[in-house]
Design a protein around this motif. Sequence first.
Motif, short mmCIF file in Angstrom:
data_model
loop_
_atom_site.label_atom_id
_atom_site.label_comp_id
_atom_site.label_asym_id
_atom_site.label_seq_id
_atom_site.Cartn_x
_atom_site.Cartn_y
_atom_site.Cartn_z
N HIS A 96 0.81 -1.23 0.00
CA HIS A 96 0.00 0.00 0.00
C HIS A 96 0.84 1.27 0.00
N ARG A 97 2.14 1.13 -0.27
CA ARG A 97 3.05 2.26 -0.11
C ARG A 97 2.57 3.55 -0.79
N ASP A 98 2.17 3.45 -2.04
CA ASP A 98 1.78 4.67 -2.78
C ASP A 98 0.54 5.32 -2.19
N GLU A 99 -0.40 4.47 -1.85
CA GLU A 99 -1.64 4.97 -1.25
C GLU A 99 -1.34 5.71 0.06
N TYR A 100 -0.54 5.08 0.93
CA TYR A 100 -0.19 5.72 2.21
C TYR A 100 0.54 7.04 1.97
N ARG A 101 1.47 6.98 1.03
CA ARG A 101 2.28 8.17 0.74
C ARG A 101 1.40 9.35 0.31
N GLN A 102 0.41 9.06 -0.52
CA GLN A 102 -0.48 10.14 -0.97
C GLN A 102 -1.29 10.72 0.19
N ILE A 103 -1.75 9.84 1.07
CA ILE A 103 -2.51 10.32 2.25
C ILE A 103 -1.60 11.22 3.11
N GLY A 104 -0.38 10.76 3.31
CA GLY A 104 0.56 11.51 4.15
C GLY A 104 0.92 12.85 3.53
N LEU A 105 1.21 12.85 2.23
CA LEU A 105 1.57 14.11 1.57
C LEU A 105 0.42 15.10 1.61
N LYS A 106 -0.78 14.58 1.46
CA LYS A 106 -1.95 15.47 1.51
C LYS A 106 -2.09 16.09 2.91
N ALA A 107 -1.89 15.26 3.94
CA ALA A 107 -1.99 15.79 5.32
C ALA A 107 -0.96 16.91 5.52
N ILE A 108 0.23 16.72 4.97
CA ILE A 108 1.27 17.76 5.10
C ILE A 108 0.85 19.02 4.34
N ARG A 109 0.39 18.82 3.11
CA ARG A 109 -0.06 19.98 2.30
C ARG A 109 -1.20 20.72 2.97
N ASP A 110 -2.08 19.97 3.64
CA ASP A 110 -3.22 20.59 4.33
C ASP A 110 -2.81 21.23 5.66
N GLY A 111 -1.52 21.20 5.98
CA GLY A 111 -1.03 21.85 7.20
C GLY A 111 -1.40 21.11 8.48
N LYS A 112 -1.65 19.81 8.33
CA LYS A 112 -2.11 19.07 9.52
C LYS A 112 -0.98 18.41 10.31
N VAL A 113 0.27 18.62 9.86
CA VAL A 113 1.37 17.88 10.47
C VAL A 113 2.44 18.83 11.02
#
Length: 409
Positions: free
Chosen positions: A75-92
């Motif tokens: 699931h690496r790509d899927e997880y990575r996209q979720i993580g990158l989105k959280a960063i872009r959304d300023g949630k991290v």
Amino acid sequence: MMTYEEALQYLTAHGQAHLLRFYPELTASQQERLLTQIEELDLDRPQFQGLEAMTQKRGQFAPLGALTLDKIDVHRDEYRQIGLKAIRDGKVGAVLLAGGQGSRLGFDHPKGMYNMGKTRTLYIFECLIENLKKVTDAAQAYVPLLVMTSQQNDAETRAFLQAHDYFGYPADAVYFFQQETEPAVDEEGKILLAEKDSIVLSPNGNGGWFSSMQRAGMLDLVQKKGIEWLNVFAVDNVLQQIADPVFLGATIASGCASGGKVVSKAAPEERVGVLCLEDGKPSIVEYYEMTEEMRTRRNDDGSLAYRFGVILNYLFRVSELMDTLGSDFPLHVAHKKIAYVNEQGEKVTPDAPNGYKFETLVLDMVHMQESCLAFEVEREKEFAPVKNAEGVDSVATAQALLEKNGVTL
Ligand code: UTP
């Protein structure tokens, strides 16, 4: 402020009257300083009632499985996209624990200032920020970097990072806060003096990071920015992957309140804390707390049942962390070399451990969470701790691992 008489009475009642030994020879401002420190001692706490009073009662341990490397790969790509989105959304946000004293390394500056390079300079802080920048480049967004310092190393840490332009990270994305202190005692439980007018106060362990953030007003920032996840990590792992989007994505997708990076133990004797369950809640069992049966227990496939060692890289959901504020952390005792002023008023720098420091540990915060995703990583790619001057987990072993990962030293 306490008067001398009040201080004397208070200290005498707790067997600590020696702290006033040099009082008569101090100037008025030195006397005031000492009395202020005495007033803040809170001597009814367990660490001043003898070490037996501090024994931590443990519950029932059980193994906890992990999201293993092979499962992550699927699931690496899927997880990575979720993580990158959280960063872009300023949630991290990222929290760098840099308040330790690094006494085992024996380096007289903040550990992050240690130069790992051979033919060039490569400071530990630089290694970490380089790793973080790889993520923020991919996300096209910065992660606020909150640096926890101690009273002792705060000024030097700030000055060093500023002088190096935060190694290319934007200055307005870097924040500092200081952790609290705890008095140190000798082997008889007597509080040590650092000077004739002041007590030995050391950083109170890395467990205090969230309450220290609150005291420093950092939680307002977290709330204002809408940060939902904090990635907490140690300064001294030069292969530390910070705000790792795959780890973030997997933890978010798991629905767990927290996540911990783990490496597979190679052998039962390996001395690492293991992520497991204690009374049904996530917890970390230290090597010395494990029974022989626990250390050697195996699953049907032959793997060790208690196998996932922690590397001090955790994700915590901010909403759950808020509930931990005000909780009592167990205090851990560390036998250390502590410089002090002796009865004759002379400064002593011992070359063997001579006293105890008391620390809260971030790993105890894991047990305050409902759930924790154990997320397996490859040790050789992500874990190169610099703890000792020589031998295991030393500069040399960490340098070798950096080189193995293609870093020119
Ligand atoms: P360690 O437990 O290895 O402690 O810290 P240390 O003080 O750095 O080193 P020794 O034991 O004296 O040799 C693990 C991580 O926790 C941080 C350290 O900076 C490191 O990143 N830490 C430790 C704090 O931030 N505050 C503390 O009070 C203790």
